[in-house]
Motif scaffolding. Structure first.
Motif, PDB file in Angstrom:
ATOM      1  N   GLY A 172       0.823  -1.197   0.000  1.00 14.90           N
ATOM      2  CA  GLY A 172       0.000   0.000   0.000  1.00 14.90           C
ATOM      3  C   GLY A 172       0.856   1.244   0.000  1.00 14.90           C
ATOM      4  N   GLU A 173       0.186   2.391  -0.050  1.00 12.73           N
ATOM      5  CA  GLU A 173       0.865   3.669  -0.191  1.00 12.73           C
ATOM      6  C   GLU A 173       0.757   4.508   1.085  1.00 12.73           C
ATOM      7  N   SER A 174       1.746   5.392   1.261  1.00 15.55           N
ATOM      8  CA  SER A 174       1.738   6.421   2.314  1.00 15.55           C
ATOM      9  C   SER A 174       1.654   5.832   3.714  1.00 15.55           C
ATOM     10  N   ASN A 175       2.288   4.696   3.918  1.00 13.68           N
ATOM     11  CA  ASN A 175       2.376   4.104   5.247  1.00 13.68           C
ATOM     12  C   ASN A 175       3.686   4.523   5.910  1.00 13.68           C
ATOM     13  N   ASN A 206      -1.233  -3.819   5.270  1.00 14.68           N
ATOM     14  CA  ASN A 206      -1.863  -3.885   3.952  1.00 14.68           C
ATOM     15  C   ASN A 206      -2.936  -2.803   3.904  1.00 14.68           C
ATOM     16  N   GLY A 207      -2.587  -1.664   3.328  1.00 11.40           N
ATOM     17  CA  GLY A 207      -3.529  -0.550   3.276  1.00 11.40           C
ATOM     18  C   GLY A 207      -2.780   0.744   3.047  1.00 11.40           C
ATOM     19  N   GLU A 208      -3.448   1.867   3.331  1.00 10.78           N
ATOM     20  CA  GLU A 208      -2.871   3.173   3.062  1.00 10.78           C
ATOM     21  C   GLU A 208      -2.999   4.099   4.270  1.00 10.78           C
ATOM     22  N   ASN A 209      -2.021   5.011   4.385  1.00 11.90           N
ATOM     23  CA  ASN A 209      -2.023   6.060   5.411  1.00 11.90           C
ATOM     24  C   ASN A 209      -2.032   5.505   6.831  1.00 11.90           C
ATOM     25  N   ASN A 210      -1.395   4.371   7.028  1.00 11.30           N
ATOM     26  CA  ASN A 210      -1.255   3.802   8.368  1.00 11.30           C
ATOM     27  C   ASN A 210       0.069   4.256   8.981  1.00 11.30           C
ATOM     28  N   ASN A 255      -7.096   1.236   6.355  1.00 10.05           N
ATOM     29  CA  ASN A 255      -6.491   2.541   6.145  1.00 10.05           C
ATOM     30  C   ASN A 255      -6.569   3.432   7.386  1.00 10.05           C
ATOM     31  N   SER A 256      -5.627   4.360   7.479  1.00 13.86           N
ATOM     32  CA  SER A 256      -5.636   5.427   8.481  1.00 13.86           C
ATOM     33  C   SER A 256      -5.661   4.902   9.907  1.00 13.86           C
TER      34      SER A 256
END
Length: 216
Positions: A13-16, A34-38, A58-59
């Motif tokens: 994922g992106e931006s982790n 597995n996700g984004e912005n974490n 996410n988040s």
């Protein structure tokens, strides 16, 4: 997959953001995202052993502050929902704990200088719905868990959604905590847990060692 000092890190994922003290020793430990912005931020500790973080979504945010103690068997799982937060304060020590957060926007907070034994479980939600037939609405919504500063938790304790423990308190072994305890300096125990003793504090020293120190 990246490995640093015994910590395996796998991110999809992106931006982790994952930050940890590379001087801290990790043994049989793993982070999976597995996700984004974490965001995962791990402070220093004597060691992390059998430490696992498993995030999907996410988040989400997990922050563990610096500790001069060992953190053993801590497992944090959040594989459903969005936006959950885990915050653990300074000088946390642990023999074994599993945190499950699998609904929406729950927060689990552990304060400073807490001592946790092993076999401890915390769940901010039930995972499945209990539905009121008259309204066709789920009635068992998730709730935050809050454990204040200087709390000692015995072995095999379970914290269910909505649990709160105030500062300078003790939770007896095999207790099941189902509600908020707002008074500090208490011992709670039982199934479900109730206050069994008031006006106490606790100390990491053995009882005989503590008493010897008071007589000097």
């Amino acid at each position: 997959m990246q490995e640093v000092n015994g910590l395996n890190v796998e991110v999809k994922g992106e931006s982790n953001t994952i930050e940890f003290d590379e001087e801290t020793k990790f043994l049989r430990s793993r982070i999976m995202v597995n996700g984004e912005n974490n965001t995962i931020i791990l402070g220093s500790a004597l060691s992390y052993t059998n430490f696992v973080i498993n995030i999907k979504g996410n988040s989400k945010k997990i922050v563990i502050a610096n500790s001069g103690k060992n953190i053993n068997g801590l497992k944090i799982v959040s594989i459903r929902g969005e936006g959950q937060i885990v915050s653990i304060g300074d000088n946390f020590s642990c023999g074994g704990m599993e945190i499950q957060m699998n609904d929406e926007n729950e927060t689990l907070t552990i304060g400073d200088n807490c001592l946790f034994s092993w076999g401890i479980k915390a769940r901010t939600s039930d995972g499945h719905s209990i539905v009121d037939l008259s309204t066709n609405r789920a009635v068992n919504l998730p709730k935050d868990i809050s454990i204040a500063d200087r709390v000692w938790v015995g072995e095999d304790v379970s914290f269910l959604k909505g649990s709160m423990i105030s500062s300078d308190s003790v939770v007896g072994s095999r207790s099941v905590v189902t509600k908020a305890f707002e008074s500090p300096n208490v011992v709670i125990a039982g199934f479900p847990a109730i206050v069994v003793k008031e006006n106490i504090k606790w100390d990491r020293r053995r009882p005989s060692e503590y008493n010897d120190g008071q007589s000097e």
